[in-house]
Each structure stands twice: as structure tokens, then as C-alpha cells.
Design an enzyme around this catalytic site. Structure first.
Site, mmCIF file in Angstrom:
data_model
loop_
_atom_site.group_PDB
_atom_site.id
_atom_site.type_symbol
_atom_site.label_atom_id
_atom_site.label_comp_id
_atom_site.label_asym_id
_atom_site.label_seq_id
_atom_site.Cartn_x
_atom_site.Cartn_y
_atom_site.Cartn_z
ATOM 1 N N LYS A 35 -64.580 -1.837 -62.607
ATOM 2 C CA LYS A 35 -65.768 -2.327 -63.322
ATOM 3 C C LYS A 35 -65.696 -1.889 -64.778
ATOM 4 C CE LYS A 35 -70.854 -2.329 -62.955
ATOM 5 N NZ LYS A 35 -72.011 -1.702 -62.286
ATOM 6 N N SER A 74 -75.322 -5.110 -60.782
ATOM 7 C CA SER A 74 -74.558 -5.423 -61.977
ATOM 8 C C SER A 74 -73.067 -5.585 -61.721
ATOM 9 C CB SER A 74 -74.752 -4.334 -63.026
ATOM 10 O OG SER A 74 -74.256 -3.095 -62.560
ATOM 11 N N SER A 88 -76.230 -1.540 -57.712
ATOM 12 C CA SER A 88 -75.208 -2.384 -58.350
ATOM 13 C C SER A 88 -73.887 -2.465 -57.592
ATOM 14 C CB SER A 88 -74.943 -1.905 -59.772
ATOM 15 O OG SER A 88 -76.045 -2.229 -60.581
#
Ligand SMILES: [Mg+2]
Ligand SMILES: [Zn+2]
Lengths: 468, 94, 469
Positions: free
Chosen positions: C62, C137, C161
Site C-alpha cells: 500500500k 482505503s 481500511s
């Protein structure tokens, strides 16, 4: 004057001389090339996290104990938020409502009493970096750019805040000197004002004597000497009294003296008063000083400067005791006295002549120095001065200097004196005509002629007799 | 629950150093009001006797020894710097 | 040897390597080819590495996780040109095990969002239905793993997330106990909530990757040593006490019937595997969790995002003085969501409002924690849907922040309490994956792995999106 009482509070920042910074392990040191003592943490790079310096925490606890503070069972770091080029995270990690040390006091010996100054708190935080405002004038206003060196950023800083317990500039000055000596002796900091490793702000207000109201105060920031601070305080007290007596009001304001050591940025306008939005630093966990550690520190702290001034003032004058202790000379003085020197004589030599030699106190063999002090009157002045300059050298012995005796025998000195009077007949006539100030001239000539070995008291006496 | 005023939006934006256009101020005034109304729910509870939790992990005294480690070389210090003057970071005048 | 990137778990991919059926480079290239083939549609990656040193299998990361020499934008224009000079601790630990970074995955800007639509570089898409969001996210990591573009990935979870995108994309994701995985080098959103965790196709992969990254880090004061990780092998759930909080299940706010049914079936299955199941209640946590979260997280974020001032890294806009430069830089550099959260957080901390907002939220947090602690005296695991809905269409909630925030109503409470949570896909609703959330006590990861693994085997959910099979 007596109808107004000044009210003074102090806020002092002391840089700790740890090996590494407060929240990263960059070297903590003065004078490196710009930005060479930096890392992702003290540059505030994304993702970097603070890790507190154990020694900085321990030393703050020691200082707290020396200032008779309560050591918190639980202390917390907070974020203090504001934007400025020298603050890389745009928050300073500081302490807010749970400081490490609080509710302390420091008694300040003065010639006529010993006021006790309350210590509100002593907490630990990180220093800002160094801004250089480049412009023709070098001042904040009118600068064309700001350059930032992050070497200093993140240096451990202890902030000490006093109660508004001080009522005259002299006590303020003595408090600062005593505090400085305390942190130096504890080995926490160089506390050098010129380097900015000790900085202080002063809050000043005045009130009608006898009242306990607290009126609007002004803040004198970043003064770089104790004497300067004392003068600044007096000027400010006088100004405020004048304002009140003329029926005016004192405005809250901040007077900056040294823009190189800003603690926080100047405010832009009244409409935007600082709102630091303190909240607990979520990257750190609470500090819980271990009891055994605190107890050990308590026993390790020796007799503090204030107590020593008090003790020594029993033997010497307050003034001498104060000079010896705040000058870091009293331990050597005690050793020299223990070795047999006269207390007053030793104090004079240390406070006047020894200090001027710049010799490291810890390098001195007290026994040898004691011999010198005792022999001062018996050996030539030049020999004494030379010996004193060398007293800190390894293996120094006073003996060769003590062997040089002063010439005090009039029969040895008279021929020299006669010769000099003869060679300076004009001055001799003037002396005899009443210009007695010329005595020193003749004595000086004789001392010079004898290579400093003559006893000045005997020379004086003989010159006077001969010109008489 | 009072809505957040335009002045409050501007004040908060100034504190946070966000320059907002007029359109943004109006949009955020609406949205922030909605959000604040939603989060104000926390005030319904009587929690006077409940201590605050700043951290979900109950540990303490996480310290490091005072032993230096290498710093960054200068090229890495300045690798991402928008403006540099010699070995200093440079910004418009503060 | 072809590498079936869509289907192989990381464990299976690694098997190719240990059995010498494929080299590390062949495997790496196979995933690069998969990215070439499918990422134009999915937009899972913000940056793809041509190569990366190591002898092991690839991993996607990420883009809030700092990678030395590889751009790290956190999905924000303000960090568009930022290339870290140091690796996050989790990256160091992955590298020490030979893992090779294959690319940086898309994220809502500064991990603020539940759909990845808040990325400054465009949204990612759900591999099951590209007209829908992958969640957020961590939508990029989720889409990468679900779409077979990486065998596994690292995500980060502040209020859901990792868990929520795993639910919406139909794979496994673990949000570890707060303090077990280092945050050093990870772009901060909300420090007391952020946790890095594994995103994978199987519970065993999740457990293994967790064992790689977890444990005390001297660079992160908020980390602790963790119990040894046990890779699960069990088939049953004998003796496991499962609690079903009614407010998070049948009575959950906004729950879709298809989601409720799939989760109910999974719970019945757990019972048939030997678990005891009982209803319980988390009234305060569900009712006040989101409000509490949207005060605490923005407050911390308002300070964490203050360092983006244009001085040392990142975007810089011109200004006549420092202040103007900072204001312009932050106006241009931040998108709407960070701006909203920075302002909410600034407001909640500001003079006169602290006690009413931030201070009160911290007390609610204590209450939430206590409510969970009490349940874990009776239960080993709490279960619920991870998300009350399946993946929603792009654009459906983007203009309504409060509606978007309510997406996280089921993932947030345990995050506030610092507890671990695991998403295991448990079925389909309207052809889209439904996620089952397993919440454990503090440091209860091994229990979650054991429960998740047995359920995963019994459920037999096919993690390859139907349209890609
Ligand atoms: Mg301070
Ligand atoms: Zn550093």
C-alpha cells in the site's frame, strides 16, 4: 517607589548535553556542518517516529529533585502545534498538564535573607531547529528568505517555570545564577548563555504594595546575560510604574532581545492569538519514573549550591561565598582551606587571580595551591603569578616558587633606591615639592629594577623615608 | 446543535494553514456542519467518571539508550527538498 | 511453467519456488504480466517496479508504506514526487525474508476513505465488478490480491481500511492488535489507530505474513513483543466460544439482507464445526463508535498532516512569505477529504472545544474498550459482517461524507479498542462478496487464525472473481 511592588516570574530553557537528541539517535552537538546531524525523525520525514532518550528523562528527574519538585508518577508528552520553518513536524513534542516535575522550590540566598522561589514545573521537550533569516539587515523583518539548519532540532530541552515569587531584579539574577550553577554541577548542561544552551524569558508586572492582585505582565524574551536581564527588568519595572502613575494601562506585550533564539514564532495579529491545540502525543507512551531510580537519584544529589553559599557565608562574607559558589570555585576553596590555607586569603586568590588564569578547577592539586596561597606575601609577585598560571599543569609543584624569597632587607634595597632617586632628580624634586602621587612611580621603578623580587611594603617605606 | 459559522471555518482553516477559496468555504461549511452534528453524539453520554483513553495499548517507559547512530548523508537529507541553498533548506521569509 | 496468478495463494506460489518449478524472477515476471493485462482496468497500482532485489515471491505494498528508492505518495498530490530515503520497518522485515516489492498500491489520500475514490490519482475498481468500488482505503491492495496482480499485499488499517476492502473484494485481511506491527516508516494518518497488516487469499497466508512483520521495533515506541504465531491447520472449532453482538448483526445500521443472510449461514456453519454460539450486545460501541472515531482520528491527523509544509519534501507552491507558501502548498496539495478531516480535527482540539469534542471522545473510547473487554471474558471471538453492504457503485457516496463514514460502522468499534480483526469471505450477495468479521481479544491473533482457517475450509469460497475465472 515603596508604593509599588514588582512581580517577576521566570521561564528558563536548558539544553541537555546528552550524546543524542531527544527523540532520535542523531548526535546532539554544537557546531556541526549544517544539516549533517539529521535523520528522518528530526527532519520530520513522513513515517518517522520519536523514541525518547532515556538519559534525558533521567536527567530531568535529577534536576527536578534538585529543585525539590514532586516527580510525577505518570508523565505524558503532548504535541504543541504551530507552523514555523524550524519546526519540522509542525508540532513540538513537549509536556502540558502532566509534566515530569512540579511543585518545587529553590531558596535563593541573598545578603539580607533567603527568599524561596516556587518552581511551578520542570518539563522535558525538544528544541526547534535554527532559522537564519537572510537579508541585508539580518533581522526578521525585511528578510528575503529563511534558511534552516536542523542540527539543533530535537535537542533535549528542560523548561523550568517559576511562580511569580520574585520581587526585585537582584533576586531574579541570583536565582538564574544559582539555577545555572545547579544544572552545571549536576552535569546536565553547559548552560552557556552565549551558545544558547541556557535561555530565559522574564515576566514582569507591578502592583500596589501590599495587594495580591496580578496585573498585566509584559514578557522580556531571550536575554543573553544575567546583568542585562537585571537591567532590563529594572527598566521595565520603572516604565510600568510610570505608566500607572500617569494614569495609563500596561499593555500585554513581548519584547524580544535575541531573535536568533526564538522559542515560538511571532504572532501575526491579535485576531489570530496562538492556539497550540495541545493533545497527548499518540506516538509515545506515558513515562512512569521507576521508584527505585528516583530514590537512587535522591541519594546521589550532593549538597546543592544554595546550601553551600549558606554554609560558607558563616566563614566568609556573603559576597565571597556567593562568588565562590556561583563561580564553581567553592569545592576547590574548601580543599585548599583543608590543606592549610587561610580561608579569606584563599577566597581572594581564587575569586580574583585564579579565575583570570582560566585554569580548569578539577586539574588543580589543592595541596600545592594551598602552599602558594600561604606563601603569597613571602614570594615575589612575579613568581606567584607564574605559579598560579601553572597550578593546573600535571605534576605541578609549588616548591621551586616558594624557594624564591622576596627581598625585604633594607640594606639590600637602599642602594637601588638611591640610584633611582638620583637618576630621576626632576621627579624627586616634584615629590618634595608636594606631588606625593609620584610615590608609586618610584616604587614601580624599584620593583622593575629588582625583577619583582622586592617586598613592596619595604620599598614603600624606604622610598618615603629617603624622599621625606 | 449549532451549525459551524463561516468565520469558524475560516478560523480553523487559518489555524491549519489551508487557503480556501470562497466556494470551498461554503462547501466545507455545509459538510463540516453535518459531520460535527454527527460526531456531537458523543456528548449524549454521561462519562464524568470514565477516564480518557489516549492510547489503546497500556505500556509505559518505552525509551532508547543514549547511544548515537549514523545520521543521513547530505544527498539523502536533501533528496526531496523543494528548495536548497548550500547545505540549508530554503523557504520564503518567515 | 505458467504461474496461475489469479488462483495461487502466496503459500502455493512459494511452493513453486521451493520445489524449483519456477524461479523467483519467473514468478515476479508472471505477476508483472498480470499487471500489464489487468491493471489498466483495475488501477490497483500507483507505481509498478520493473524489478526489486530478493530471492522470494513478490508482494504489493500500500502506498502509505515508505519504500526506499520507490515513490511513496500516500495517494496524495502533495507527495506526488516523494521518494523515501529509508524503508519502513515492515518493508525491512519483508526484505529480510526475500520478499520483492512489485509495486505500490492505490489508496484513499492519506488512507482517508472507504472507497479509494479519494485517491488523487483516480479510483481503483473492484475485480468482481469494475463499476463498483473495491472499498477503502486499501482498495489498491485489495484489488491487486483479488485480481491476481500480487500473491499478497501489505495494507494499513485505521478504522477498517484492510478489513472492509477485503470484504468488498472477497479475500482475507487482518487488522492486527494495535502495537504488534511497527508503524515506523508508514505515512501517519491517526497514530493511535493505524496498524499495518496482511492482505491475502488465505488465512494461512495472512498468518504467515503477520509472523514476518509483527513484533517489537525499537524505532516505534508503541510496539510490543507478540506471542509466537501458530499457522492454523485445524478443521474444527471445538470449544470456541463465539459471541454474536446483535447490534452488529441482525440489528446493524444499514445492513443489506443478502449480507445478513450470508453471515448467518457462516455462523450456523461455525456451530456445526463445534463452536458454541451465543448472542451478546455492544450497544455503546456501535451507537457511538463512528462519532468517537471521527473525532479522534481527525484530531491526530490534523497534527500528522501538518508536516506537509513544502519545506523538506513534497509539493511546494510559491508564496511571498513562509506562511503564504505553506497555505498555498496545502491548498493545492491536499484533496477535499484530508482538508475536511484536518479542519474537523483542528476544530476538535482548538481552545474552548477540546473538552467537548476530543476530551469526550477519549472517554467514549474508554467505554468502548471496557464494553469489549467484558465480552471477551465470555467469548473467544465476536463475529459480524465486516461491511453492512456489498461493494457499492463508484460515485454513490462520494458527495456525502457522513454516509461514507457510516460504511465503517462495524469495523470501527474494535479498532477504537485496539483489537485485532480478520475478514474472511463468506458468500455472495447479488453476485458480490460478503465478508465475515472475526474480532479477537488483544493479542488474540492465533485464535482468529484458527477460527478463520476452519471456516474458510468449510465455506469453500472461491476467491477468484467470477468474471475472471
Ligand atoms: Mg518550551
Ligand atoms: Zn535525528
Amino acid at each position: 517607589m515603596s508604593t509599588w511592588e514588582p512581580v517577576i516570574g521566570l521561564e528558563i530553557h536548558v539544553q541537555l548535553k546528552t550524546e543524542t537528541k531527544m527523540f532520535c539517535r542523531c548526535r546532539n552537538g554544537f557546531g556541526g556542518e549544517p544539516n549533517t546531524q539529521t535523520c528522518p525523525v528530526c527532519l520530520g520525514f513522513p513515517g518517522a517516529l520519536p523514541v525518547p532518550n532515556r538519559r534525558a528523562i533521567e536527567e530531568t528527574i535529577k534536576l527536578g529533585l534538585a529543585l525539590d519538585c514532586e516527580i510525577a508518577e505518570r508523565a505524558v508528552f503532548h504535541r504543541k502545534n504551530y507552523f514555523y520553518p524550524d519546526l519540522p513536524k509542525a508540532y513540538q513534542i513537549s509536556q502540558y498538564d502532566e509534566p515530569l516535575c512540579s511543585h518545587g522550590k529553590l531558596a535563593v540566598p541573598t545578603p539580607d535573607g533567603e527568599p524561596v522561589i516556587g518552581i511551578t514545573r520542570a518539563h522535558l521537550e525538544e528544541d526547534a531547529a535554527k532559522n537564519i533569516h537572510v537579508a541585508a539587515s539580518g533581522r526578521i523583518r525585511g528578510a528575503t528568505a529563511t534558511l534552516v539548519d536542523f542540527n539543533r532540532g530535537g535537542t533535549p530541552l528542560v523548561e523550568i517555570v517559576t511562580e511569580p515569587d520574585i520581587h526585585d531584579s537582584e533576586t531574579a539574577k541570583r536565582f538564574l545564577q544559582l539555577l545555572r550553577q545547579t544544572v552545571v554541577e549536576l552535569g546536565l548542561s553547559d548552560a552557556e548563555l552565549e551558545k544558547g544552551s541556557m535561555r530565559f524569558d522574564v515576566n514582569v508586572s507591578v502592583r500596589p504594595a501590599g495587594s495580591d492582585e496580578l496585573r498585566t505582565r509584559t514578557e522580556l524574551k531571550n536575554m543573553n546575560s544575567f546583568n542585562f536581564a537585571a537591567k532590563g527588568i529594572e527598566r521595565e519595572i520603572a516604565r510600568q510604574i510610570r505608566v500607572y502613575e500617569e494614569g495609563g494601562t500596561v499593555e500585554q506585550e513581548t519584547l524580544h532581545f535575541d531573535p536568533a533564539h526564538e522559542e515560538s514564532p511571532p504572532m501575526r495579529s491579535k485576531e489570530e492569538a496562538q492556539d497550540y491545540r495541545y493533545f497527548p502525543e499518540p506516538d509515545l507512551v506515558p513515562v512512569h519514573p521507576p521508584e527505585d531510580l528516583v530514590d537512587r537519584f535522591r541519594t546521589e544529589i550532593g549538597e546543592l549550591p544554595g546550601a553551600r553559599i549558606r554554609r560558607i557565608a558563616d566563614t566568609l562574607s556573603f559576597y565571597d561565598a556567593d562568588v565562590l559558589v556561583t563561580g564553581g570555585l567553592d569545592r576547590l576553596w574548601s580543599a585548599v582551606v583543608d590543606a592549610g590555607a587561610d580561608p579569606k586569603e584563599a577566597a581572594n586568590v581564587l575569586a580574583n587571580q585564579f579565575v583570570a588564569t582560566g585554569t580548569d578547577v578539577s586539574a588543580v592539586d589543592a595541596g600545592e595551591l594551598a602552599k602558594l596561597v600561604q606563601a603569597r606575601a613571602e614570594i615575589p609577585r612575579a613568581a606567584f603569578d607564574e605559579a598560579l598560571a601553572k597550578v593546573g599543569e600535571a605534576g605541578f609543584s609549588a616548591d621551586p616558587y616558594l624557594a624564591q624569597k622576596v627581598v625585604a632587607d633594607a640594606s639590600e634595597l637602599d642602594p637601588v633606591i638611591d640610584r633611582i632617586i638620583e637618576a630621576n632628580a626632576g621627579q624627586a624634586a616634584q615629590y618634595r615639592g608636594g606631588k606625593h602621587g609620584l610615590l608609586g612611580f618610584f616604587v614601580g621603578q624599584v620593583m622593575k629594577e629588582t625583577g619583582g623580587k622586592a617586598d613592596p611594603r619595604v620599598v614603600n617605606e624606604r622610598v618615603r623615608a629617603k624622599l621625606g | 446543535m449549532a451549525r459551524i459559522t463561516r468565520d469558524e471555518v475560516l478560523h480553523v482553516a487559518r489555524l491549519a494553514r489551508l487557503e480556501l477559496s470562497d466556494d470551498e468555504v461554503s462547501k466545507f461549511q455545509e459538510q463540516l456542519s453535518d459531520i460535527l452534528e454527527a460526531v456531537s453524539k458523543v456528548a449524549e453520554l454521561d462519562l464524568a467518571d470514565v477516564p480518557p483513553t489516549a492510547h489503546p495499548l497500556a505500556i509505559e517507559n518505552a525509551w532508547a539508550d543514549d547511544v548515537p547512530r549514523p545520521c543521513l548523508p547530505l544527498d539523502e537529507v536533501f533528496a526531496n527538498a523543494p528548495d536548497r541553498d548550500g547545505d540549508y533548506f530554503r523557504t520564503p521569509p518567515a | 511453467m505458467t504461474v496461475d496468478t489469479l488462483r495461487l495463494t502466496a503459500e502455493e506460489t512459494n511452493g513453486l519456488l521451493t520445489r524449483k518449478e519456477a524461479s523467483s524472477d519467473e514468478i515476479y515476471r508472471a505477476y508483472l504480466e498480470a499487471i500489464d493485462a489487468r491493471d489498466e482496468e483495475l488501477h490497483a497500482f500507483l507505481h509498478v517496479c520493473d524489478d526489486d532485489p530478493g530471492e522470494g515471491i513478490p508482494i504489493a505494498v500500500k502506498d502509505v508504506i515508505g519504500t526506499r528508492g520507490i515513490p511513496t505518495t500516500a495517494g496524495s498530490k502533495i507527495l506526488e514526487s516523494y521518494v523515501p530515503v529509508y524503508d519502513a520497518t515492515v518493508i525491512e522485515r519483508c526484505r529480510a525474508r526475500g520478499l520483492r516489492v512489485i509495486g505500490k498500491t492505490n489508496t484513499d489520500e492519506f488512507a482517508m476513505g472507504s472507497s479509494t475514490e479519494n485517491s488523487s490519482f483516480g479510483p481503483s475498481r473492484n475485480p468482481w465488478d469494475p463499476s463498483r468500488v473495491p472499498g477503502g482505503s486499501g482498495g489498491g491492495s485489495a484489488a491487486a490480491v483479488s485480481g491476481g496482480l500480487a500473491p499478497w499485499a501489505l495494507g494499513s488499517d485505521t478504522g477498517g481500511s484492510i478489513k472492509q476492502p477485503a470484504a468488498l473484494c472477497g479475500h482475507v485481511g487482518l487488522r492486527p492488535t494495535y502495537g504488534t506491527v511497527s508503524r515506523f516508516g508508514v505515512v501517519a494518518f491517526a497514530s493511535s489507530l493505524d496498524q499495518v497488516g496482511p492482505v491475502a487469499k488465505s488465512v494461512r497466508d495472512c498468518a504467515f505474513l503477520y509472523s514476518v512483520i509483527a513484533g517489537r521495533d525499537e524505532n516505534d515506541s508503541t510496539t510490543v513483543d507478540v506471542p509466537a504465531v501458530e499457522l492454523p491447520r485445524n478443521h474444527d472449532l471445538k470449544g470456541l466460544r463465539i459471541g454474536v453482538p446483535t447490534e452488529m448483526n441482525d440489528d446493524a445500521p444499514g445492513i443489506e439482507p443478502g449480507v445478513r443472510d450470508a453471515v448467518r449461514k457462516a455462523i450456523e456453519l461455525a456451530e456445526s464445526l463445534g463452536a458454541s454460539v451465543d448472542e451478546c450486545s455492544l450497544p455503546l460501541s456501535v451507537e457511538y463508535g463512528v462519532a468517537c472515531y471521527y473525532l479522534v482520528a481527525p484530531a491526530e491527523a490534523s497534527a500528522n498532516l501538518a508536516r506537509y509544509d513544502g519545506v523538506r519534501f513534497g509539493l511546494r507552491e510559491d508564496g511571498a512569505d513562509f506562511r503564504e507558501m505553506v497555505m498555498k502548498t496545502r491548498d493545492v496539495g491536499f484533496g477535499d477529504e484530508p482538508k475536511r478531516r484536518i479542519m474537523i480535527g483542528t476544530y476538535a482540539l482548538s481552545s474552548g472545544y477540546y473538552d467537548a469534542y476530543y476530551g469526550t471522545a477519549q472517554r467514549v473510547r474508554t467505554a468502548i474498550k471496557r464494553e469489549h473487554d467484558a465480552l471477551f471474558e465470555r467469548f473467544d471471538v465476536l463475529v459480524s459482517p465486516t461491511s453492512p453492504t456489498v461493494a457499492f457503485p463508484l460515485g454513490a457516496k462520494i458527495d456525502d461524507p457522513v454516509a461514507m463514514y457510516m460504511n465503517d460502522v462495524l469495523t470501527i468499534p474494535s479498532c477504537m479498542a485496539g483489537l485485532p480483526g480478520l475478514n474472511v469471505p463468506c458468500g455472495l450477495s447479488e453476485g458480490l462478496p460478503v465478508g465475515l468479521q472475526l474480532i479477537g481479544p488483544q493479542f488474540g491473533e492465533n485464535t482468529l487464525f484458527r477460527a478463520g482457517h476452519a471456516l474458510e475450509r468449510a465455506l469453500g469460497f472461491d476467491v477468484v472473481p467470477e468474471r475472471l475465472r
